[in-house]
Design a protein around this motif. Structure first.
Motif, PDB file in Angstrom:
ATOM      1  N   PRO A   1       0.837  -1.201   0.000  1.00 19.33           N
ATOM      2  CA  PRO A   1       0.000   0.000   0.000  1.00 19.33           C
ATOM      3  C   PRO A   1       0.878   1.259   0.000  1.00 19.33           C
ATOM      4  N   PHE A   2       0.292   2.369  -0.444  1.00 19.69           N
ATOM      5  CA  PHE A   2       1.037   3.640  -0.414  1.00 19.69           C
ATOM      6  C   PHE A   2       0.968   4.122   1.041  1.00 19.69           C
ATOM      7  N   ASN A   3       1.940   3.663   1.842  1.00 21.74           N
ATOM      8  CA  ASN A   3       1.885   3.895   3.290  1.00 21.74           C
ATOM      9  C   ASN A   3       2.544   5.213   3.682  1.00 21.74           C
ATOM     10  N   GLU A   4       2.611   5.431   4.984  1.00 21.94           N
ATOM     11  CA  GLU A   4       3.141   6.715   5.464  1.00 21.94           C
ATOM     12  C   GLU A   4       4.631   6.860   5.143  1.00 21.94           C
ATOM     13  N   HIS A   5       5.343   5.723   5.047  1.00 20.30           N
ATOM     14  CA  HIS A   5       6.776   5.802   4.703  1.00 20.30           C
ATOM     15  C   HIS A   5       6.954   6.294   3.268  1.00 20.30           C
TER      16      HIS A   5
END
Lengths: 424, 412
Positions: B254-258
């Motif tokens: 997923p396009f995560n916070e990192h």
């Protein structure tokens, strides 16, 4: 090394695998190989290995106490109709009453044991007698490793280890759960488990088999090694492949006609194909306890005119059947490895195999499906038969892939395993 | 006073969601009543929106606002993706509408279907571009004037069609067009206008951005940002224009916070350099030099760069399937049933050819790349069944399909 059969005198894939392994191992200069079978026939293609038939051992000279043979032993007390490739329950229904003259009794007056080397009804006696002779053979030579192929020779391996103290490797080509379609005969199971527990290392022919050994026999994965089988290059003349444009297409099943091999699913596939295509014939080659049931089944379904049952085929007959096949299907419920799809690929036949097979771990250019998903199998058969693109690609890539899967690779892995135990 | 040579950076997000075709068996050919779509598509689209698209759009919005609108991005979204979002996740369309109103994004023009067949001939292409332009106009109020070419197969004359159609420029993958063709054009001087208006997407830089580690943080992240900047610096020596493509739906997590943090760090570093300027696609002008990329990778030697070639049109399965698409496409032009045309727009997706690619014979590749089929052979079989059934429906309900042209007995 202990085995139960050796080509050309074979009943199944075990002998073929033993030939491939011994032939490739004999190419290693550091290996001196002795292969012991219950009986030799004199026509075995032996090169650079010592082949011993247990039937050749002189009982008097060997000083094997005759009382140990056929004595009041647990093994001898099981006079069952167990065959390694046939479910014991099914066997009872089809096996003729065992006539005394047919059993392989030890003749106490003779100098040697008349092993049959077959999978006959008094098999347990023969397995035990073989182990006694194997113990003697092991004592005579200065062997470094004991390697026993399949449950029939595990007792031999155990006794050989006991008298020599050398590491025992057992090679599992199939478990009784595979042969029994998910069920195991308790007597066979006990022998398999005893072998696995006594062994220093267990060689499984696939990760599929390795998992069965862990799950069903409770064996630690630390003892297990996977060495996939290979395929033997064909040396004799093969007729050129039948023209792809031939009018009648041939779909082939080749194997024992037993629950394990899923012949019922093959018939279901045939039924689905024949509802849509008329120019197809189905060949179910092999023998087994379900043969008559399958014949009845195709008769009942009204497709018997499209079916052929040529019986058990061997050597060149197998190759001839494959070269005229357009699709090969192996719908096994459980297949520890499965060499015949590799042979089919080698001979440029598109192959559909069960996902529940060991061979599916090493090939990409076969179609892998669940054995029970006959709709999907029929779908791919239809695709291969009607679309040149998929047929050509499977033929070309499959043949190239099969040529890379050879016994040399398997033997090389075995040598590494031997070294591991010799260094220990 | 010192002049700074400015390199213009065009960052484009590529959004495509293919329709997943259901298992369609051979005995359904000529017998099917239902559509070809897999019901799992609803769940997959919702998950994709939640995990990837919405967090990515949020990042774009924040970057634009925080940079005082100096950060700009283009969005390439296929007609199929728009249709699926409209039906399954209309809130995402609202988000895109909001971004457009805020001037955070600008849409690119492309064929409605994400297919190679869209480039079959000028007529098909015009119909497809029209349909896409109209959809974008209907949803977002403007017609894009820069075209983005995703198809790996595109006849040269088609490029001229696009430009003649009124598009200001074409963004194309260097692997698809081929630099040789552009050079030939320039040398022959036979279509100077065309070659001046083709701008090549930098696939090396795009790949670097695409392969960003979703778990990178701290020093690792700083190092990666420097690596990207260093590569931009190296490659901007060849041109004063760099086009990147990023596909938020095709990352391995997923396009995560990192990833959001990484994006912010990299884009802010680019923004801090006066020699670089983000541009919207419509800002393209003749003042920039068309890019002829010298594909060199000077940093991190040995880093594998995947070239986007051969994934759709290499093996015989793909070639045969495409050939059948061409035949159907030829037949459908006389079809007056809009439901069949609509269906055709959906099922011609080139993802169906991608699922047949040789890479999927590798278990490792299969684990890291989405494919609803276990093997290219099964993907081919299923798709060919669908094409055979579609051809049969077309034959029965409209202009007859020439059965001699269709080479297989399944169509007969």
């Amino acid at each position: 090394m202990f085995g139960w059969e050796f080509p050309p005198n074979i009943s199944g894939g075990l002998g073929t695998a033993c030939l491939g392994i011994t032939k490739s191992l004999s190419a290693f200069p550091e290996i001196e190989l002795t292969f012991v079978v219950p009986k030799t026939y004199g026509n075995e293609p032996v090169e650079n290995i010592r082949l011993i038939g247990a039937n050749e051992i002189d009982l008097i000279a060997s000083k094997i106490k005759v009382e140990r043979l056929c004595g009041p032993h647990t093994f001898l007390s099981i006079k069952s109709g167990i065959l390694p490739y046939i479910d014991p329950e099914d066997y009872k229904k089809i096996c003729k009453p065992i006539e005394k003259s047919e059993t392989a009794e030890t003749n106490r007056l003779l100098q040697s044991i008349e092993f049959t080397g077959k999978y006959h009804p008094d098999l347990m006696t023969e397995i035990y007698n073989f182990s006694v002779v194997a113990e003697y053979i092991a004592k005579q030579g200065n062997y470094d490793i004991i390697h026993a192929h399949d449950w029939l020779t595990f007792p031999a391996g155990i006794l050989a280890k006991k008298v020599t103290g050398k590491p025992l490797l057992i090679h599992v080509h199939a478990t009784d759960f595979d042969r029994g379609g998910g069920k195991a005969n308790p007597a066979v199971f006990e022998i398999e488990r005893a072998g696995m527990e006594a062994a220093d290392g267990i060689i499984a022919v696939s990760n599929h088999t390795s998992k069965t050994i862990q799950d069903k026999y409770g064996i630690s994965p630390s003892k297990l090694f996977t060495v996939h089988n290979g395929v033997e290059p064909f040396t004799f003349d093969i007729k050129p492949r039948t023209s792809l444009k031939k009018k009648i297409k041939t779909v082939t099943f080749l194997g024992r006609i037993t629950t394990q091999k899923g012949p019922r699913f093959f018939i279901e596939v045939a039924q689905k194909i024949l509802a849509r295509m008329k120019n197809v014939e189905f060949v179910m080659a092999g023998d087994g306890d379900l043969l008559n049931t399958m014949k009845d089944c195709v008769l009942r379904l009204g497709i018997s005119d499209k079916f052929h049952f040529p019986g058990f085929l061997i050597g060149k007959q197998v190759k001839e059947l494959l070269t005229r096949s357009d699709v090969y299907i192996m719908p096994s419920i459980s297949e520890p490895f499965g060499i015949s799809p590799l042979e089919a690929m080698y001979l440029k036949v598109p192959v559909i195999i069960s996902k529940q097979s060991g061979v599916s771990e090493v090939i990409n250019h076969a179609i892998k499906l669940d054995f029970w998903d006959t709709e999907a199998i029929a779908d791919t058969v239809y695709s291969i038969l009607t679309r040149p693109a998929i047929r050509k690609m499977m033929i070309k890539e499959g043949a190239m892939e099969a040529r890379k899967i050879n016994w040399e690779t398997s033997a090389s892995k075995l040598v590494d395993i031997y070294k591991l135990f010799l260094a220990a | 006073m010192m002049m700074i040579n400015t390199t213009k950076i065009y960052l484009c997000a590529k959004i495509h969601i293919p329709v997943i075709l259901r298992n369609f068996r051979f005995f359904e050919i000529n017998n099917s009543n239902s559509d070809y779509h897999d019901k799992s598509i609803d769940y997959l689209v919702k998950k994709l929106c939640q995990d990837n698209l919405l967090p990515f759009f949020e990042t774009i919005r924040n970057l634009t606002i925080e940079s005082d609108f100096r950060f700009k991005a283009g969005v390439s979204i296929s007609g199929i993706a728009l249709k699926l979002l409209q039906n399954i996740a209309p809130h995402v369309i609202k988000v895109l509408e909001g971004l457009k109103k805020l001037n955070c994004i600008e849409f690119l023009s492309e064929p409605w279907s994400h297919s190679m067949i869209a480039f079959a001939n000028e007529e098909t292409l015009e119909r497809q571009i029209n349909l896409h332009d109209e959809t974008i106009h209907y949803l977002f109020g403007s017609i894009p004037d820069v075209f983005i070419l995703h198809s790996p197969v595109c006849p040269e004359k088609i490029i001229n069609t696009i430009l003649n159609y009124g598009k200001k420029a074409v963004f194309a993958n260097s692997n698809h067009i081929g630099q040789e063709k552009i050079k030939q054009n320039e040398n022959k001087n036979n279509s100077p206008r065309s070659s001046e208006r083709i701008y090549l997407i930098h696939h090396i830089l795009s790949q670097i951005l695409q392969d960003m580690d979703p778990n990178a943080k701290g020093q690792q992240l700083t190092d990666f940002a420097s690596f990207v900047l260093n590569n931009i610096k190296i490659h901007s020596e060849d041109s004063n224009l760099l086009i990147f493509i990023y596909n938020p739906a095709q990352i391995k997590s997923p396009f995560n916070e990192h990833l959001a943090a990484a994006w912010k760090m990299i884009m802010n570093q680019i923004l801090s350099k006066p020699e670089y300027k983000f541009c919207a696609p419509s800002e393209i002008s003749k003042t920039v030099r068309p890019l002829l990329i010298k594909h060199k990778l000077t940093a991190k030697e040995g880093r594998p760069i995947k070239l986007p070639t051969d994934l759709w049109h290499k093996n015989v399965l793909q070639k045969h399937a495409l050939q059948q698409q061409f035949i159907i496409n030829k037949a459908i032009k006389d079809c007056c049933r809009s439901s069949l045309v609509e269906e055709w727009n959906l099922i011609q997706d080139m993802e169906n050819l991608y699922y047949m690619n040789n890479q999927f014979f590798s278990e490792e590749y299969h684990k890291t790349h989405f494919n609803p089929f276990n093997s290219p052979y099964l993907a081919y079989t299923n798709y060919m069944n669908i094409l055979a059934d579609f051809a049969s429906r077309l034959k029965n309900k409209s202009h007859p399909v020439n059965s001699q042209v269709l080479s297989h007995n399944e169509f007969a």
